[in-house]
Design a protein around this motif. Structure first.
Motif, mmCIF file in Angstrom:
data_model
loop_
_atom_site.group_PDB
_atom_site.id
_atom_site.type_symbol
_atom_site.label_atom_id
_atom_site.label_comp_id
_atom_site.label_asym_id
_atom_site.label_seq_id
_atom_site.Cartn_x
_atom_site.Cartn_y
_atom_site.Cartn_z
ATOM 1 N N THR A 1 -46.089 98.183 10.033
ATOM 2 C CA THR A 1 -45.752 97.129 10.987
ATOM 3 C C THR A 1 -47.020 96.520 11.578
ATOM 4 O O THR A 1 -47.128 95.296 11.714
ATOM 5 C CB THR A 1 -44.844 97.676 12.101
ATOM 6 O OG1 THR A 1 -43.668 98.226 11.518
ATOM 7 C CG2 THR A 1 -44.466 96.596 13.096
ATOM 8 N N SER A 2 -47.990 97.356 11.897
ATOM 9 C CA SER A 2 -49.243 96.867 12.483
ATOM 10 C C SER A 2 -49.994 95.968 11.510
ATOM 11 O O SER A 2 -50.568 94.943 11.913
ATOM 12 C CB SER A 2 -50.124 98.047 12.904
ATOM 13 O OG SER A 2 -49.492 98.783 13.927
ATOM 14 N N ASP B 1 -48.026 92.699 11.372
ATOM 15 C CA ASP B 1 -48.174 92.031 12.663
ATOM 16 C C ASP B 1 -49.547 91.372 12.774
ATOM 17 O O ASP B 1 -49.661 90.249 13.274
ATOM 18 C CB ASP B 1 -47.964 93.038 13.796
ATOM 19 C CG ASP B 1 -47.929 92.392 15.157
ATOM 20 O OD1 ASP B 1 -47.246 91.363 15.334
ATOM 21 O OD2 ASP B 1 -48.608 92.913 16.072
ATOM 22 N N ARG C 1 -50.040 87.414 13.502
ATOM 23 C CA ARG C 1 -50.749 87.041 14.741
ATOM 24 C C ARG C 1 -51.969 86.174 14.437
ATOM 25 O O ARG C 1 -52.287 85.257 15.201
ATOM 26 C CB ARG C 1 -51.172 88.280 15.518
ATOM 27 C CG ARG C 1 -50.048 88.924 16.285
ATOM 28 C CD ARG C 1 -50.541 90.150 17.062
ATOM 29 N NE ARG C 1 -49.427 90.941 17.538
ATOM 30 C CZ ARG C 1 -48.845 90.771 18.723
ATOM 31 N NH1 ARG C 1 -49.267 89.831 19.550
ATOM 32 N NH2 ARG C 1 -47.840 91.538 19.079
ATOM 33 N N LYS D 1 -45.044 84.989 14.666
ATOM 34 C CA LYS D 1 -44.459 86.184 15.279
ATOM 35 C C LYS D 1 -43.879 87.103 14.213
ATOM 36 O O LYS D 1 -43.510 86.662 13.132
ATOM 37 C CB LYS D 1 -43.329 85.793 16.246
ATOM 38 C CG LYS D 1 -43.762 84.969 17.440
ATOM 39 C CD LYS D 1 -44.562 85.761 18.436
ATOM 40 C CE LYS D 1 -43.644 86.581 19.311
ATOM 41 N NZ LYS D 1 -44.337 87.402 20.282
ATOM 42 N N LEU D 2 -43.763 88.365 14.589
ATOM 43 C CA LEU D 2 -43.116 89.364 13.744
ATOM 44 C C LEU D 2 -41.880 89.878 14.459
ATOM 45 O O LEU D 2 -41.919 90.201 15.648
ATOM 46 C CB LEU D 2 -44.059 90.533 13.440
ATOM 47 C CG LEU D 2 -43.454 91.668 12.613
ATOM 48 C CD1 LEU D 2 -43.034 91.191 11.220
ATOM 49 C CD2 LEU D 2 -44.427 92.831 12.498
ATOM 50 N N ILE E 1 -38.947 92.853 13.886
ATOM 51 C CA ILE E 1 -38.569 94.015 13.077
ATOM 52 C C ILE E 1 -37.094 94.306 13.297
ATOM 53 O O ILE E 1 -36.567 94.104 14.385
ATOM 54 C CB ILE E 1 -39.459 95.246 13.356
ATOM 55 C CG1 ILE E 1 -39.526 95.593 14.833
ATOM 56 C CG2 ILE E 1 -40.857 95.024 12.803
ATOM 57 C CD1 ILE E 1 -40.348 96.830 15.131
ATOM 58 N N LEU F 1 -46.046 100.660 19.097
ATOM 59 C CA LEU F 1 -46.148 99.281 18.620
ATOM 60 C C LEU F 1 -46.285 98.315 19.792
ATOM 61 O O LEU F 1 -45.873 98.628 20.911
ATOM 62 C CB LEU F 1 -44.919 98.928 17.776
ATOM 63 C CG LEU F 1 -44.869 99.627 16.421
ATOM 64 C CD1 LEU F 1 -43.506 99.447 15.765
ATOM 65 C CD2 LEU F 1 -45.984 99.112 15.507
ATOM 66 N N ASP G 1 -44.636 93.203 22.618
ATOM 67 C CA ASP G 1 -44.128 91.848 22.458
ATOM 68 C C ASP G 1 -43.555 91.584 21.065
ATOM 69 O O ASP G 1 -43.207 90.453 20.747
ATOM 70 C CB ASP G 1 -45.199 90.815 22.797
ATOM 71 C CG ASP G 1 -46.392 90.852 21.850
ATOM 72 O OD1 ASP G 1 -46.606 91.884 21.169
ATOM 73 O OD2 ASP G 1 -47.128 89.851 21.804
ATOM 74 N N LEU G 2 -43.436 92.625 20.234
ATOM 75 C CA LEU G 2 -42.738 92.436 18.957
ATOM 76 C C LEU G 2 -41.292 92.080 19.241
ATOM 77 O O LEU G 2 -40.689 92.587 20.194
ATOM 78 C CB LEU G 2 -42.765 93.718 18.122
ATOM 79 C CG LEU G 2 -44.040 94.085 17.394
ATOM 80 C CD1 LEU G 2 -43.842 95.383 16.635
ATOM 81 C CD2 LEU G 2 -44.489 92.995 16.470
#
Length: 165
Positions: A104-105, A108, A112, A117-118, A120, A140, A143-144
């Motif tokens: 995810t990072s 993301d 970014r 935006k991402l 999930i 994480l 703000d995801l």
């Protein structure tokens, strides 16, 4: 090329109508044999291979380069060729929550860098997946965006509470 043309046509229509659009990606899907155990198409994804993350970063950069007007990406870990939750499809020394955070990072960071935006998606089949996801969420960015998919199996009284409910 055919799918790219379809997405481009849909993107033009969305833009003309003033609508945002997102690209939905299934991870870990369509991972090349070079990143699989035994180098076979059906082998487990070698998640700890640093070259895999170079490949994934470039893959998402190319996808977003082809779709610069996308609002961002929606990431799901299920409905995929290899599921990050399953040791039978993914080989790693990392725990499942650590795998979720690492992947995810990476994605993301790609979105970014483009001011996108991402999002999930929490679509689970097993109670332990809810707990792994909850653990990953703690590490994480806050703000995801999170997309909930509530289905009857997520309301089973014997499942742990979904952190997104």
């Amino acid at each position: 090329p055919e799918r790219q043309a379809e997405i481009a046509a849909l993107a033009r229509t969305a833009k003309k109508k003033g609508l945002d659009y997102w690209l939905w990606v299934h991870e870990l899907d369509d991972i090349p044999a070079q990143f699989r155990s035994g180098k076979a198409a059906g082998g487990r994804v070698e998640f700890d291979d640093p070259a895999l993350f170079v490949y994934l970063k470039q893959r998402y950069e190319r996808l977003l380069d082809l779709n610069p007007g996308a609002r961002g990406l929606i990431l799901t870990f299920h409905e995929s060729g290899a599921r990050i939750f399953q040791n039978r499809t993914v080989s790693s020394r990392l725990s499942v929550p650590e795998r979720i955070v690492k992947l995810t990072s990476l994605i993301d960071g790609v979105v970014r860098a483009r001011k996108q935006k991402l999002m999930i998606r929490n679509f689970f089949y097993e109670p332990k997946e809810i707990l792994w996801f909850e653990e990953a969420l703690k590490s994480l960015p806050k703000d995801l965006l999170l997309m909930r998919k509530d289905t009857c199996h997520e309301f089973n009284p014997f499942y742990p509470a979904d952190p997104l409910h």
